[in-house]
Design a protein around this motif. Structure first.
Motif, PDB file in Angstrom:
ATOM      1  N   ALA A   9     -38.562 -62.529 -26.891  1.00 18.18           N
ATOM      2  CA  ALA A   9     -38.897 -61.618 -25.785  1.00 18.18           C
ATOM      3  C   ALA A   9     -39.949 -60.595 -26.215  1.00 18.18           C
ATOM      4  CB  ALA A   9     -37.632 -60.925 -25.277  1.00 18.18           C
ATOM      5  N   ASP A  10     -39.878 -60.144 -27.458  1.00 19.23           N
ATOM      6  CA  ASP A  10     -40.897 -59.208 -27.969  1.00 19.23           C
ATOM      7  C   ASP A  10     -42.291 -59.826 -27.857  1.00 19.23           C
ATOM      8  OD1 ASP A  10     -38.973 -57.307 -28.654  1.00 19.23           O
ATOM      9  OD2 ASP A  10     -38.965 -57.845 -30.796  1.00 19.23           O
ATOM     10  N   ARG A  11     -42.416 -61.092 -28.246  1.00 20.40           N
ATOM     11  CA  ARG A  11     -43.726 -61.761 -28.205  1.00 20.40           C
ATOM     12  C   ARG A  11     -44.190 -61.965 -26.756  1.00 20.40           C
ATOM     13  NH1 ARG A  11     -41.054 -64.615 -32.273  1.00 20.40           N
ATOM     14  NH2 ARG A  11     -40.776 -66.462 -30.978  1.00 20.40           N
ATOM     15  N   ILE A  12     -43.274 -62.365 -25.890  1.00 16.66           N
ATOM     16  CA  ILE A  12     -43.644 -62.592 -24.481  1.00 16.66           C
ATOM     17  C   ILE A  12     -44.023 -61.259 -23.824  1.00 16.66           C
ATOM     18  CG2 ILE A  12     -42.851 -63.467 -22.250  1.00 16.66           C
ATOM     19  CD1 ILE A  12     -40.922 -65.312 -23.798  1.00 16.66           C
ATOM     20  N   GLU A  13     -43.288 -60.226 -24.161  1.00 15.51           N
ATOM     21  CA  GLU A  13     -43.581 -58.896 -23.613  1.00 15.51           C
ATOM     22  C   GLU A  13     -44.921 -58.383 -24.128  1.00 15.51           C
ATOM     23  OE1 GLU A  13     -41.148 -54.810 -22.717  1.00 15.51           O
ATOM     24  OE2 GLU A  13     -40.822 -55.740 -24.679  1.00 15.51           O
ATOM     25  N   ALA A  14     -45.229 -58.630 -25.388  1.00 16.57           N
ATOM     26  CA  ALA A  14     -46.503 -58.191 -25.967  1.00 16.57           C
ATOM     27  C   ALA A  14     -47.684 -58.822 -25.226  1.00 16.57           C
ATOM     28  CB  ALA A  14     -46.565 -58.526 -27.452  1.00 16.57           C
ATOM     29  N   GLU A  15     -47.486 -60.018 -24.671  1.00 20.76           N
ATOM     30  CA  GLU A  15     -48.538 -60.683 -23.887  1.00 20.76           C
ATOM     31  C   GLU A  15     -48.555 -60.219 -22.437  1.00 20.76           C
ATOM     32  OE1 GLU A  15     -51.001 -62.802 -24.889  1.00 20.76           O
ATOM     33  OE2 GLU A  15     -50.290 -62.314 -26.907  1.00 20.76           O
ATOM     34  N   GLY A  16     -47.610 -59.348 -22.069  1.00 23.72           N
ATOM     35  CA  GLY A  16     -47.586 -58.793 -20.718  1.00 23.72           C
ATOM     36  C   GLY A  16     -46.957 -59.709 -19.670  1.00 23.72           C
ATOM     37  N   LEU A  17     -46.223 -60.725 -20.109  1.00 24.32           N
ATOM     38  CA  LEU A  17     -45.645 -61.679 -19.153  1.00 24.32           C
ATOM     39  C   LEU A  17     -44.283 -61.232 -18.635  1.00 24.32           C
ATOM     40  CD1 LEU A  17     -46.609 -64.996 -20.970  1.00 24.32           C
ATOM     41  CD2 LEU A  17     -47.897 -63.724 -19.244  1.00 24.32           C
ATOM     42  N   ILE A  18     -43.575 -60.440 -19.429  1.00 21.25           N
ATOM     43  CA  ILE A  18     -42.318 -59.837 -18.999  1.00 21.25           C
ATOM     44  C   ILE A  18     -42.335 -58.375 -19.409  1.00 21.25           C
ATOM     45  CG2 ILE A  18     -40.999 -61.996 -19.189  1.00 21.25           C
ATOM     46  CD1 ILE A  18     -39.706 -60.801 -21.767  1.00 21.25           C
ATOM     47  N   ARG A  19     -41.427 -57.616 -18.830  1.00 23.10           N
ATOM     48  CA  ARG A  19     -41.185 -56.252 -19.290  1.00 23.10           C
ATOM     49  C   ARG A  19     -39.671 -56.040 -19.311  1.00 23.10           C
ATOM     50  NH1 ARG A  19     -42.662 -55.451 -14.017  1.00 23.10           N
ATOM     51  NH2 ARG A  19     -41.106 -54.404 -12.737  1.00 23.10           N
ATOM     52  N   ARG A  20     -39.266 -55.105 -20.127  1.00 20.00           N
ATOM     53  CA  ARG A  20     -37.839 -54.771 -20.193  1.00 20.00           C
ATOM     54  C   ARG A  20     -37.590 -53.518 -19.360  1.00 20.00           C
ATOM     55  NH1 ARG A  20     -38.544 -56.054 -25.994  1.00 20.00           N
ATOM     56  NH2 ARG A  20     -37.400 -57.952 -26.402  1.00 20.00           N
ATOM     57  N   GLU A  21     -36.470 -53.548 -18.654  1.00 17.05           N
ATOM     58  CA  GLU A  21     -36.040 -52.376 -17.896  1.00 17.05           C
ATOM     59  C   GLU A  21     -34.594 -52.092 -18.268  1.00 17.05           C
ATOM     60  OE1 GLU A  21     -36.465 -53.207 -13.733  1.00 17.05           O
ATOM     61  OE2 GLU A  21     -38.647 -53.088 -13.795  1.00 17.05           O
ATOM     62  N   PRO A  22     -34.251 -50.829 -18.430  1.00 20.64           N
ATOM     63  CA  PRO A  22     -32.862 -50.517 -18.758  1.00 20.64           C
ATOM     64  C   PRO A  22     -31.935 -50.880 -17.594  1.00 20.64           C
ATOM     65  CG  PRO A  22     -34.149 -48.508 -18.465  1.00 20.64           C
ATOM     66  CD  PRO A  22     -35.099 -49.656 -18.339  1.00 20.64           C
ATOM     67  N   ASP A  23     -30.720 -51.271 -17.932  1.00 16.93           N
ATOM     68  CA  ASP A  23     -29.701 -51.561 -16.926  1.00 16.93           C
ATOM     69  C   ASP A  23     -29.075 -50.226 -16.534  1.00 16.93           C
ATOM     70  OD1 ASP A  23     -27.438 -52.227 -15.475  1.00 16.93           O
ATOM     71  OD2 ASP A  23     -26.811 -53.822 -16.832  1.00 16.93           O
ATOM     72  N   PRO A  24     -29.224 -49.802 -15.275  1.00 16.70           N
ATOM     73  CA  PRO A  24     -28.685 -48.497 -14.883  1.00 16.70           C
ATOM     74  C   PRO A  24     -27.158 -48.426 -14.991  1.00 16.70           C
ATOM     75  CG  PRO A  24     -29.629 -49.646 -12.991  1.00 16.70           C
ATOM     76  CD  PRO A  24     -29.893 -50.485 -14.194  1.00 16.70           C
TER      77      PRO A  24
END
Length: 164
Positions: free
Chosen positions: A92-107
């Motif tokens: 996920a770190d690699r996919i996020e670094a490419e801007g394809l996903i982002r992480r959002e906190p679970d409220p």
């Protein structure tokens, strides 16, 4: 192998011709599973080529794309793509670094996070799906009749659900 030899052949030091059970070697179960593995092994590179993203990334993007809201808890996504949580975090770190996903906190749970498909991820997924579906149609569904496809779907769902 020595442990196996000692269990099966207490006199492993003595030369005995060992016969493999021919009935087991030629069991229909072994043949059926072998055909399943061979078909999958041959099909996977054909239907995953030219996607524009690595196979593992494609699986993540596909899961997110097929989920309402295009978001899944990281732990659920890791399980869906058969990764350990640590291995998935690095992926996920690699996919996020490419801007394809982002992480959002679970409220609802500050220890958890969601993976969310970004607009860039949607574009990458759209390209990959166009190519992927064309390959699926050529290599998977074209050789099968409509009846065969129905049988295959039922069989695969049965196997998946029986081993859940």
């Amino acid at each position: 192998m020595q442990i196996l030899q000692r269990q099966l052949l207490p006199d492993a030091d003595i030369c005995h011709p060992v016969q493999v059970d021919e009935e087991l070697l030629n069991a229909d179960d072994v043949t059926l599973y072998g055909l399943f593995v061979e078909a999958f092994t041959r099909l996977k590179p054909l239907v995953h080529r030219d996607l524009g993203v690595p196979d593992t990334w494609f699986e993540v993007l596909l899961r997110l794309g097929r989920t309402p809201g295009h978001r899944l808890r990281m732990t659920d996504l890791a399980q869906a793509v058969s990764f350990s949580s640590g291995g998935f975090t690095r992926l996920a770190d690699r996919i996020e670094a490419e801007g394809l996903i982002r992480r959002e906190p679970d409220p609802a749970d500050r220890r958890a996070a969601y993976a969310v498909l970004t607009d860039t991820g949607r574009l990458a997924l759209d390209h990959a799906m166009t190519v992927h579906v064309a390959h699926l149609r050529t290599h998977v569904t074209a050789p099968l009749s409509a009846e065969d496809r129905g049988h295959l779907e039922r069989v695969l769902r049965t196997l998946r659900d029986a081993n859940d």
